[in-house]
Design a protein around this motif. Sequence first.
Motif, mmCIF file in Angstrom:
data_model
loop_
_atom_site.group_PDB
_atom_site.id
_atom_site.type_symbol
_atom_site.label_atom_id
_atom_site.label_comp_id
_atom_site.label_asym_id
_atom_site.label_seq_id
_atom_site.Cartn_x
_atom_site.Cartn_y
_atom_site.Cartn_z
ATOM 1 N N ASN A 144 -52.545 14.612 62.013
ATOM 2 C CA ASN A 144 -53.504 14.566 60.925
ATOM 3 C C ASN A 144 -54.890 14.652 61.548
ATOM 4 O O ASN A 144 -55.337 13.719 62.202
ATOM 5 C CB ASN A 144 -53.337 13.270 60.134
ATOM 6 C CG ASN A 144 -54.273 13.200 58.960
ATOM 7 O OD1 ASN A 144 -55.190 13.984 58.836
ATOM 8 N ND2 ASN A 144 -54.038 12.229 58.095
ATOM 9 N N ASP A 165 -57.797 14.811 60.039
ATOM 10 C CA ASP A 165 -58.866 14.287 59.198
ATOM 11 C C ASP A 165 -58.786 12.762 59.178
ATOM 12 O O ASP A 165 -57.890 12.180 58.575
ATOM 13 C CB ASP A 165 -58.733 14.856 57.784
ATOM 14 C CG ASP A 165 -59.881 14.473 56.877
ATOM 15 O OD1 ASP A 165 -60.690 13.592 57.242
ATOM 16 O OD2 ASP A 165 -59.980 15.063 55.782
ATOM 17 N N ASP A 166 -59.740 12.093 59.829
ATOM 18 C CA ASP A 166 -59.721 10.633 59.924
ATOM 19 C C ASP A 166 -59.839 9.925 58.577
ATOM 20 O O ASP A 166 -59.524 8.742 58.465
ATOM 21 C CB ASP A 166 -60.838 10.138 60.845
ATOM 22 C CG ASP A 166 -60.594 10.500 62.302
ATOM 23 O OD1 ASP A 166 -59.438 10.839 62.646
ATOM 24 O OD2 ASP A 166 -61.550 10.448 63.096
ATOM 25 N N SER A 167 -60.283 10.634 57.540
ATOM 26 C CA SER A 167 -60.408 10.001 56.234
ATOM 27 C C SER A 167 -59.105 10.067 55.431
ATOM 28 O O SER A 167 -58.991 9.441 54.388
ATOM 29 C CB SER A 167 -61.539 10.657 55.426
ATOM 30 O OG SER A 167 -61.195 11.989 55.082
ATOM 31 N N GLU A 168 -58.124 10.805 55.915
ATOM 32 C CA GLU A 168 -56.828 10.931 55.241
ATOM 33 C C GLU A 168 -55.837 9.897 55.769
ATOM 34 O O GLU A 168 -55.934 9.429 56.897
ATOM 35 C CB GLU A 168 -56.251 12.337 55.458
ATOM 36 C CG GLU A 168 -57.039 13.438 54.793
ATOM 37 C CD GLU A 168 -56.941 13.398 53.279
ATOM 38 O OE1 GLU A 168 -55.857 13.066 52.753
ATOM 39 O OE2 GLU A 168 -57.955 13.690 52.635
ATOM 40 N N VAL A 169 -54.859 9.576 54.954
ATOM 41 C CA VAL A 169 -53.808 8.628 55.333
ATOM 42 C C VAL A 169 -52.872 9.285 56.339
ATOM 43 O O VAL A 169 -52.488 10.443 56.181
ATOM 44 C CB VAL A 169 -53.013 8.187 54.087
ATOM 45 C CG1 VAL A 169 -51.815 7.342 54.476
ATOM 46 C CG2 VAL A 169 -53.908 7.434 53.130
ATOM 47 N N GLY A 170 -52.516 8.559 57.390
ATOM 48 C CA GLY A 170 -51.531 9.034 58.353
ATOM 49 C C GLY A 170 -50.225 8.278 58.172
ATOM 50 O O GLY A 170 -50.217 7.115 57.771
#
Length: 68
Positions: free
Chosen positions: A32, A34-39
Motif C-alpha cells: 500500500n 498511500d500512508d493515508s489508506e488502511v493497510g
Amino acid sequence: MFFGGSVEVDLDKSGIMFGQDVSQVCLAFAGNGDDSEVGIFGNVQQKTLQVVYDGAGGRVGFGASGCD
C-alpha cells in the motif's frame, strides 16, 4: 515491513506466498503506497507472530513465535 515511528517487523518467508496447489499460488499480502489508506496485515503472515492489540491506547504490537 515498516511502520510509523521506525517500527520494523520481520516477515517470515512462509507467509509471503500461499499455495493452493502447484498450479495456483497467490501473494499473501499486497503493498500500500498511500500512508493515508488502511493497510491489511494478512492472517497467513500473522500466524508467525504474536499480535497484541491495545485498543484503549490505539496501538498494535508484534512479537516472535506465533501459532506455528
